[in-house]
Write a protein that holds these residues in place. Sequence first.
Motif, PDB file in Angstrom:
ATOM      1  N   ALA A 298       1.912  15.286  -0.618  1.00 52.64           N
ATOM      2  CA  ALA A 298       1.122  14.100  -0.295  1.00 52.64           C
ATOM      3  C   ALA A 298       2.049  12.918  -0.054  1.00 52.64           C
ATOM      4  N   PHE A 299       1.768  12.165   0.988  1.00 51.85           N
ATOM      5  CA  PHE A 299       2.523  10.946   1.293  1.00 51.85           C
ATOM      6  C   PHE A 299       1.568   9.777   1.064  1.00 51.85           C
ATOM      7  N   LEU A 300       1.843   8.985   0.020  1.00 52.82           N
ATOM      8  CA  LEU A 300       0.952   7.904  -0.385  1.00 52.82           C
ATOM      9  C   LEU A 300       1.408   6.572   0.191  1.00 52.82           C
ATOM     10  N   PRO A 301       0.481   5.616   0.318  1.00 51.38           N
ATOM     11  CA  PRO A 301       0.847   4.318   0.888  1.00 51.38           C
ATOM     12  C   PRO A 301       1.914   3.605   0.062  1.00 51.38           C
ATOM     13  N   HIS A 302       2.610   2.681   0.704  1.00 48.00           N
ATOM     14  CA  HIS A 302       3.603   1.860   0.019  1.00 48.00           C
ATOM     15  C   HIS A 302       2.933   1.098  -1.115  1.00 48.00           C
ATOM     16  N   ILE A 303       3.660   0.857  -2.184  1.00 47.62           N
ATOM     17  CA  ILE A 303       3.097   0.217  -3.358  1.00 47.62           C
ATOM     18  C   ILE A 303       2.558  -1.172  -3.045  1.00 47.62           C
ATOM     19  N   LEU A 304       3.076  -1.847  -2.022  1.00 50.73           N
ATOM     20  CA  LEU A 304       2.560  -3.169  -1.659  1.00 50.73           C
ATOM     21  C   LEU A 304       1.243  -3.065  -0.897  1.00 50.73           C
ATOM     22  N   ASP A 305       1.003  -1.929  -0.263  1.00 47.01           N
ATOM     23  CA  ASP A 305      -0.272  -1.701   0.416  1.00 47.01           C
ATOM     24  C   ASP A 305      -1.317  -1.111  -0.518  1.00 47.01           C
ATOM     25  N   CYS A 306      -0.849  -0.469  -1.567  1.00 51.13           N
ATOM     26  CA  CYS A 306      -1.747   0.254  -2.476  1.00 51.13           C
ATOM     27  C   CYS A 306      -1.124   0.141  -3.871  1.00 51.13           C
ATOM     28  N   GLN A 307      -1.609  -0.827  -4.642  1.00 51.67           N
ATOM     29  CA  GLN A 307      -0.990  -1.129  -5.925  1.00 51.67           C
ATOM     30  C   GLN A 307      -1.247  -0.015  -6.951  1.00 51.67           C
ATOM     31  N   ARG A 311      -2.806   3.658  -6.318  1.00 49.16           N
ATOM     32  CA  ARG A 311      -1.943   4.845  -6.311  1.00 49.16           C
ATOM     33  C   ARG A 311      -2.352   5.837  -7.388  1.00 49.16           C
ATOM     34  N   ASN A 312      -2.659   5.332  -8.577  1.00 52.56           N
ATOM     35  CA  ASN A 312      -3.067   6.234  -9.662  1.00 52.56           C
ATOM     36  C   ASN A 312      -4.370   6.944  -9.344  1.00 52.56           C
ATOM     37  N   ASP A 313      -5.249   6.280  -8.587  1.00 57.41           N
ATOM     38  CA  ASP A 313      -6.481   6.942  -8.156  1.00 57.41           C
ATOM     39  C   ASP A 313      -6.163   8.122  -7.240  1.00 57.41           C
ATOM     40  N   VAL A 333       3.554  17.961  -4.987  1.00 52.56           N
ATOM     41  CA  VAL A 333       4.505  16.849  -4.997  1.00 52.56           C
ATOM     42  C   VAL A 333       3.945  15.685  -4.174  1.00 52.56           C
ATOM     43  N   TRP A 334       4.508  14.492  -4.388  1.00 53.33           N
ATOM     44  CA  TRP A 334       4.115  13.338  -3.592  1.00 53.33           C
ATOM     45  C   TRP A 334       5.324  12.442  -3.344  1.00 53.33           C
ATOM     46  N   ALA A 335       5.222  11.653  -2.310  1.00 54.78           N
ATOM     47  CA  ALA A 335       6.270  10.698  -1.974  1.00 54.78           C
ATOM     48  C   ALA A 335       5.622   9.447  -1.404  1.00 54.78           C
ATOM     49  N   GLU A 336       6.299   8.337  -1.560  1.00 57.98           N
ATOM     50  CA  GLU A 336       5.819   7.103  -0.942  1.00 57.98           C
ATOM     51  C   GLU A 336       6.110   7.161   0.550  1.00 57.98           C
ATOM     52  N   SER A 406      17.633  10.870  -2.627  1.00 57.84           N
ATOM     53  CA  SER A 406      17.551  10.668  -4.075  1.00 57.84           C
ATOM     54  C   SER A 406      17.182   9.213  -4.357  1.00 57.84           C
ATOM     55  N   LEU A 407      16.182   9.020  -5.190  1.00 54.67           N
ATOM     56  CA  LEU A 407      15.746   7.664  -5.509  1.00 54.67           C
ATOM     57  C   LEU A 407      15.169   7.612  -6.909  1.00 54.67           C
ATOM     58  N   ASP A 408      14.999   6.401  -7.417  1.00 54.52           N
ATOM     59  CA  ASP A 408      14.442   6.226  -8.756  1.00 54.52           C
ATOM     60  C   ASP A 408      12.942   6.508  -8.733  1.00 54.52           C
ATOM     61  N   PRO A 409      12.408   7.093  -9.798  1.00 56.75           N
ATOM     62  CA  PRO A 409      10.960   7.355  -9.832  1.00 56.75           C
ATOM     63  C   PRO A 409      10.177   6.056  -9.959  1.00 56.75           C
ATOM     64  N   TRP A 410       8.935   6.116  -9.543  1.00 50.98           N
ATOM     65  CA  TRP A 410       8.053   4.960  -9.652  1.00 50.98           C
ATOM     66  C   TRP A 410       7.860   4.606 -11.119  1.00 50.98           C
ATOM     67  N   ASP A 411       7.909   3.307 -11.438  1.00 56.85           N
ATOM     68  CA  ASP A 411       7.795   2.853 -12.825  1.00 56.85           C
ATOM     69  C   ASP A 411       6.355   2.671 -13.278  1.00 56.85           C
ATOM     70  N   GLY A 412       5.399   2.974 -12.389  1.00 59.83           N
ATOM     71  CA  GLY A 412       4.002   2.860 -12.760  1.00 59.83           C
ATOM     72  C   GLY A 412       3.428   1.461 -12.650  1.00 59.83           C
ATOM     73  N   LYS A 413       4.232   0.497 -12.194  1.00 62.57           N
ATOM     74  CA  LYS A 413       3.790  -0.893 -12.120  1.00 62.57           C
ATOM     75  C   LYS A 413       3.365  -1.267 -10.704  1.00 62.57           C
ATOM     76  N   ASP A 414       2.686  -2.407 -10.598  1.00 64.24           N
ATOM     77  CA  ASP A 414       2.340  -2.954  -9.296  1.00 64.24           C
ATOM     78  C   ASP A 414       3.607  -3.346  -8.544  1.00 64.24           C
ATOM     79  N   GLY A 415       3.497  -3.349  -7.235  1.00 64.66           N
ATOM     80  CA  GLY A 415       4.619  -3.790  -6.425  1.00 64.66           C
ATOM     81  C   GLY A 415       4.672  -5.302  -6.350  1.00 64.66           C
ATOM     82  N   GLU A 416       5.851  -5.833  -6.189  1.00 64.13           N
ATOM     83  CA  GLU A 416       6.039  -7.272  -6.065  1.00 64.13           C
ATOM     84  C   GLU A 416       6.864  -7.564  -4.824  1.00 64.13           C
TER      85      GLU A 416
END
Length: 650
Positions: A298-307, A311-313, A333-336, A406-416
């Motif tokens: 699954a390719f999910l929207p950018h965190i700024l488009d989908c907080q 994303r958790n939904d 699996v999923w990726a932004e 290779s990148l850091d995993p999402w921290d579960g927070k809203d994007g800023e």
Amino acid sequence: MKMMSRGLMVLGVVMAVWAQPGRALYSKSSGVVELTPNNFDNRVKDSDGVWVVEFYAPWCGHCKQLVPEYQKAAQALKGIVGVGAVDCDQHKSLCGQYGVQGFPTIKVFGSNKKKPEAYNGARTAQGIVQQAQKTAESVVRERMGGKSGKSGSGGSGSKDAVIELTESNFKKLVLDSDDMWLVEFFAPWCGHCKNLAPEWAKAATELKGKVKLGAVDATVHGGLASQYGVQGYPTIKYFPSGPKSSPEEFDGGRTANDIVNWALDRFTENIPAPEVVQITNSDVMVENCEKKSLCVIAFLPHILDCQSKCRNDFIKTLNKLGDKFKKQAWGWVWAEGTAQPALEEALDIGGFGYPAMAVMSHKKMKYSTLTGSFGYDGIKEFLRDLSYGKGRTSPVKGAKMPEIVSLDPWDGKDGELPVEEDIDLSDVELDDIKTELQKAPPTTQPFSSKSLKCLVCQAMVEEFMVAIGQMDPQKKVEVGGFRLGSDGTTDRKVVPYLRSEGHLAEIMETLCEQFEDYAQAQTKGTGRPTLIRITHRDGGMNPHFGAGVDIVPDEDLNTRLKFYVRPIGQSAGWTDHKDKAKGQEIPTTQMTFSRSFQCESVLEEEEEHFQDVMAQPQVELWHAIQILCQERSHLCGINDIHPPRTHPEL
């Protein structure tokens, strides 16, 4: 008196005929051999071949129903396996010798004629033939010197696959373990146990790594047998994974396939749902894709488009679907969006927007793309078709696993939004940005006309749906005429304004103005053509502008996008636009009419078509794009349409 005598005579004849031996269910031409105490030993017990024998009663309804299937099996096995039948009404002693207590009873006589195997399969020709073939193959393997699967003690299974359980190791291996167990309690002298042995061993081999199969000699370890209430042999008990308070009775068949299927059903019921893992490095893909038959990506929207909530939904939906299809043992699996450009390029994902989904087979290097709604029902239908072998597949570009960033995993927070220090943009106008973009060196290639038309068409539909979503659904409008009817009343009435003819016409008047806020771009890494808003509808700058894409400058920049609305109508087979002054068609490269005239021309041509589609209350954005841009206009191919960008207005 004469009539009564004649009636009694007829009745006597009928009863005499009924009492004759000729009432057997099978004729000589049926292929079924009539077996009696006189020929049973010679034909069956003393033969070297395999025999299938039915014990029946002529009055038995089930026996009569079996006749056509049994005859069919006899014809199929002719010259290979003997097929016979015993009339138990005439030969009670022979039927009693083999413990027949109900009709019909079918037994298969293999290598050990003294211990025939009871047939408990389907009462069809196919089921009977398959059992006969299986027994014949077992006899051949034994004669060739192969393993029969019987242990030296008369127990069940081979030493390698079936684990020998005793009173000293039972608690440690079974009760204290987290494994699932099927345990057989047997007696070495038990004929049924010996018949079960090869099937038990085969099942143990097939279930290795999932469910463990063990065997307890109840004559040696009577304490265990008594503890679990064993009263006959073989008795099979099921011990589930985790804490084992009390076992369940095994109620499946006694063939390897029956045992395996029964155990796998319990195994899949107890396994947890697969974890939906973010793609943060190549190891994630190895574990969840290369080692699985299929992996759902699954390719999910950018965190700024989908907080975070949005994303958790999405992830919650994926987890729910993972549990639904956990028996398939797929990877999830999923990726932004745009975070794994090579993967998106290989699967032909991205470009126009997210969320999107593809299911990939690493072994076959093929994938299938979700084209329906990115919701529980849409994805479930998509995955269900794949599980049945349906759906269209395409080869993975490059025929190998693409490079994973290779990148850091999402921290579960809203994007800023990033904070830009010491930069004052208060006096920067949008027109200034456009001017600078026009001066920018052409680092990317211009779009093809076909690609741009497809993207513009999709953006038009999306803008239309956004505008509909901004309307208050409670707003009402009065419609109808003022002419008085015969009863002195008018036909005017109040209706919802949303999706009314007036509402849709209002949207069409300003639709093309939205393209002043668009620019052409290519996604970084993949180079896929896309359109991107320079600003959000609230007036702020788009955080993705220049971040995940490379802008494609041209001499007209976004102005050209508005003009492309016109050739969309032409490509769809709509009425040609004419220069009203000269009566000539205007080439795409010479579009000099005002923006409003060009948009009005297209919408005038398509007004009825747009209203038909957009007036439908239940129409979804994705479906509307498919109708308007693919099915009707043919501007986009099936692989050109990508899931629309996520908008909070929708």
